[in-house]
Design a protein around this motif. Structure first.
Motif, PDB file in Angstrom:
ATOM      1  N   UNK A  23     -78.035  27.622  45.616  1.00 29.85           N
ATOM      2  CA  UNK A  23     -76.602  27.418  45.856  1.00 29.85           C
ATOM      3  C   UNK A  23     -76.184  25.952  45.833  1.00 29.85           C
ATOM      4  N   UNK A  24     -77.105  25.024  46.028  1.00 23.92           N
ATOM      5  CA  UNK A  24     -76.710  23.621  46.115  1.00 23.92           C
ATOM      6  C   UNK A  24     -76.795  22.877  44.789  1.00 23.92           C
ATOM      7  N   UNK A  25     -77.231  23.552  43.737  1.00 24.26           N
ATOM      8  CA  UNK A  25     -77.277  22.912  42.415  1.00 24.26           C
ATOM      9  C   UNK A  25     -75.996  23.225  41.662  1.00 24.26           C
ATOM     10  N   UNK A  26     -74.888  22.656  42.151  1.00 27.21           N
ATOM     11  CA  UNK A  26     -73.582  22.857  41.531  1.00 27.21           C
ATOM     12  C   UNK A  26     -72.890  21.499  41.370  1.00 27.21           C
ATOM     13  N   UNK A  27     -71.754  21.516  40.720  1.00 23.61           N
ATOM     14  CA  UNK A  27     -71.084  20.299  40.274  1.00 23.61           C
ATOM     15  C   UNK A  27     -70.928  19.257  41.381  1.00 23.61           C
ATOM     16  N   UNK A  28     -70.346  19.633  42.512  1.00 21.23           N
ATOM     17  CA  UNK A  28     -70.043  18.651  43.551  1.00 21.23           C
ATOM     18  C   UNK A  28     -71.297  18.057  44.158  1.00 21.23           C
ATOM     19  N   UNK A  29     -72.394  18.834  44.214  1.00 21.45           N
ATOM     20  CA  UNK A  29     -73.632  18.349  44.807  1.00 21.45           C
ATOM     21  C   UNK A  29     -74.450  17.509  43.838  1.00 21.45           C
ATOM     22  N   UNK A  30     -74.101  17.535  42.563  1.00 19.90           N
ATOM     23  CA  UNK A  30     -74.827  16.739  41.580  1.00 19.90           C
ATOM     24  C   UNK A  30     -74.107  15.429  41.303  1.00 19.90           C
TER      25      UNK A  30
ATOM     26  N   UNK B  19     -70.233   9.805  44.935  1.00 19.92           N
ATOM     27  CA  UNK B  19     -68.836   9.409  45.157  1.00 19.92           C
ATOM     28  C   UNK B  19     -68.391   8.357  44.141  1.00 19.92           C
ATOM     29  N   UNK B  20     -67.243   8.575  43.571  1.00 19.04           N
ATOM     30  CA  UNK B  20     -66.694   7.629  42.611  1.00 19.04           C
ATOM     31  C   UNK B  20     -65.178   7.727  42.643  1.00 19.04           C
ATOM     32  N   UNK B  21     -64.529   7.021  41.786  1.00 23.36           N
ATOM     33  CA  UNK B  21     -63.070   7.033  41.757  1.00 23.36           C
ATOM     34  C   UNK B  21     -62.549   8.425  41.414  1.00 23.36           C
ATOM     35  N   UNK B  22     -61.337   8.689  41.831  1.00 24.25           N
ATOM     36  CA  UNK B  22     -60.711   9.976  41.508  1.00 24.25           C
ATOM     37  C   UNK B  22     -60.601  10.129  40.000  1.00 24.25           C
ATOM     38  N   UNK B  23     -60.782  11.336  39.489  1.00 16.18           N
ATOM     39  CA  UNK B  23     -60.693  11.530  38.046  1.00 16.18           C
ATOM     40  C   UNK B  23     -59.316  11.189  37.516  1.00 16.18           C
ATOM     41  N   UNK B  24     -59.277  10.687  36.297  1.00 19.15           N
ATOM     42  CA  UNK B  24     -58.002  10.311  35.691  1.00 19.15           C
ATOM     43  C   UNK B  24     -57.145  11.545  35.401  1.00 19.15           C
ATOM     44  N   UNK B  25     -57.795  12.677  35.206  1.00 22.83           N
ATOM     45  CA  UNK B  25     -57.082  13.901  34.875  1.00 22.83           C
ATOM     46  C   UNK B  25     -57.454  14.981  35.896  1.00 22.83           C
ATOM     47  N   UNK B  26     -56.747  15.062  37.010  1.00 26.38           N
ATOM     48  CA  UNK B  26     -57.063  16.098  38.002  1.00 26.38           C
ATOM     49  C   UNK B  26     -56.774  17.487  37.439  1.00 26.38           C
ATOM     50  N   UNK B  27     -57.464  18.478  37.989  1.00 30.51           N
ATOM     51  CA  UNK B  27     -57.236  19.855  37.555  1.00 30.51           C
ATOM     52  C   UNK B  27     -55.787  20.242  37.835  1.00 30.51           C
TER      53      UNK B  27
ATOM     54  N   UNK C 193     -56.265  25.461  46.551  1.00 31.84           N
ATOM     55  CA  UNK C 193     -55.957  24.147  47.115  1.00 31.84           C
ATOM     56  C   UNK C 193     -57.171  23.230  47.290  1.00 31.84           C
ATOM     57  N   UNK C 194     -58.362  23.711  46.998  1.00 29.03           N
ATOM     58  CA  UNK C 194     -59.570  22.913  47.255  1.00 29.03           C
ATOM     59  C   UNK C 194     -59.662  21.711  46.318  1.00 29.03           C
ATOM     60  N   UNK C 195     -60.572  20.793  46.633  1.00 22.85           N
ATOM     61  CA  UNK C 195     -60.825  19.650  45.764  1.00 22.85           C
ATOM     62  C   UNK C 195     -61.270  20.124  44.388  1.00 22.85           C
ATOM     63  N   UNK C 196     -60.986  19.304  43.389  1.00 22.91           N
ATOM     64  CA  UNK C 196     -61.341  19.666  42.012  1.00 22.91           C
ATOM     65  C   UNK C 196     -62.823  19.988  41.874  1.00 22.91           C
ATOM     66  N   UNK C 197     -63.677  19.169  42.476  1.00 25.85           N
ATOM     67  CA  UNK C 197     -65.122  19.373  42.339  1.00 25.85           C
ATOM     68  C   UNK C 197     -65.537  20.728  42.879  1.00 25.85           C
ATOM     69  N   UNK C 198     -64.892  21.191  43.958  1.00 24.76           N
ATOM     70  CA  UNK C 198     -65.253  22.485  44.541  1.00 24.76           C
ATOM     71  C   UNK C 198     -64.793  23.636  43.649  1.00 24.76           C
ATOM     72  N   UNK C 199     -63.674  23.449  42.973  1.00 28.21           N
ATOM     73  CA  UNK C 199     -63.225  24.481  42.033  1.00 28.21           C
ATOM     74  C   UNK C 199     -64.210  24.572  40.861  1.00 28.21           C
ATOM     75  N   UNK C 200     -64.710  23.417  40.416  1.00 27.80           N
ATOM     76  CA  UNK C 200     -65.703  23.412  39.335  1.00 27.80           C
ATOM     77  C   UNK C 200     -67.016  24.034  39.800  1.00 27.80           C
ATOM     78  N   UNK C 201     -67.340  23.871  41.101  1.00 24.22           N
ATOM     79  CA  UNK C 201     -68.498  24.578  41.665  1.00 24.22           C
ATOM     80  C   UNK C 201     -68.332  26.082  41.480  1.00 24.22           C
ATOM     81  N   UNK C 202     -67.141  26.567  41.812  1.00 16.92           N
ATOM     82  CA  UNK C 202     -66.871  28.006  41.728  1.00 16.92           C
ATOM     83  C   UNK C 202     -67.052  28.507  40.298  1.00 16.92           C
TER      84      UNK C 202
END
Length: 301
Positions: free
Chosen positions: A5-12, A15-23, A83-92
């Motif tokens: 379960x922990x090998x997903x987008x947000x865990x890989x 921390x960096x700058x916010x993406x230029x193109x949010x979901x 409403x979740x953070x973009x990275x968590x949606x990509x996890x899903x």
């Protein structure tokens, strides 16, 4: 039950700058409509499993908080994904294809992935999801040999920064590397892409060269060229050039991936000299690796 379960987008990611193109909200809505229309009667069971994975990932039984209006786990995951953070949606999105190894999609997994990539492109989002990689294996049961397949790589969300280069080099290279005897190169190239996203640019250079060398060894093996498994990139390039119709001047440009790795990567000790690798150098190396892989593969066949 839970799998990796922990090998997903947000865990890989680091921390960096916010993406230029949010979901966008339209992207999220399209994804949820796609899941609804693809699963139909299985949707409630799928959402329950998705909520379970996301709950364990975040360590929160209720993802949406203590809201009395949330009466079911299906409501909980649905509201969270709005409403979740973009990275968590990509996890899903990655979990979609881990749940039951994608069997909820009943053989339409690759079509669903194609639609998701289309949605990324329509909303100009800098992401791309790869397709699953399956590895063939053979078993012998009381003298009867049977062939089966096991999952080697789940679909993963990767960054896509330049549409032209991605569509004409990176994506075709990833497609090519799903061939059975190129799966080691596939893993190495995916690791290079992940190192790039995490900002581990020195490691990215090393993995790029590993993928390139693996592809060349497979080409030599398939065509019965005279080579050794210990051969490095320069020797492998020369072997392939000698056996194909590519002109000799290609040796130097093809050697660039290995040269960058030797000069800048973390595969050799830096000694007294600090090796600083910038993002644009790593990006160039990824694109050059993909292009070189395609060139040599197409020329050899």
């Amino acid at each position: 039950m839970l799998g990796n379960i922990f090998n997903v987008f947000s865990r890989r990611r680091q921390p960096e700058k916010s993406p230029k193109h949010p979901l966008t909200s339209t992207f999220r809505n399209r994804i949820m409509m796609l899941v609804r229309d693809s699963l139909r009667g299985d949707l409630p069971f799928f959402l329950e499993e998705l909520q379970q994975k996301m709950a364990y990932l975040h360590g929160k039984p209720s993802l949406s908080g203590n809201n009395s209006r949330i009466s079911t786990v299906q409501d909980d995951i649905y509201n969270f994904l709005q409403t979740c953070e973009d990275a968590y949606f990509l996890d899903a999105i990655e979990y979609f294809f881990q749940i039951g190894q994608g069997q909820y999609f009943r053989g339409n997994q690759e079509a669903v992935i194609d639609h998701i990539n289309e949605f990324f492109e329509v909303d100009n989002l800098p992401y791309f999801i790869t397709k699953a990689v399956w590895e063939e294996y053979e078993t012998d049961f009381h003298g009867t040999k049977t062939t089966g397949y096991k999952l080697r790589e789940h679909p993963k969300v990767i960054c896509r920064e330049n549409d032209i280069v991605h569509n004409n080099a990176v994506e075709p290279a990833l497609s090519l590397l799903r061939e059975p005897d190129l799966l080691n190169a596939n893993s190495e190239f995916l690791e290079a892409l992940e190192d790039y996203r995490q900002g581990q640019y020195k490691d990215c250079l090393t993995k790029c060269n590993s993928a390139f060398e693996s592809v060349m060894k497979v080409i030599c093996h398939r065509n019965r060229y005279n080579y050794s498994e210990k051969d490095a990139a320069n020797r492998l390039i020369k072997t392939i050039l000698d056996e194909t119709s590519l002109d000799a001047f290609w040796e130097q440009p093809l050697q660039v991936v290995a040269t960058i790795r030797n000069k800048l990567s973390s595969s050799h000790g830096a000694g007294l000299q600090n090796k600083d690798v910038s993002k644009h150098i790593a990006k160039f190396t990824i694109n050059a690796t993909a292009a070189a892989i395609l060139l040599l593969h197409d020329e050899a066949y």
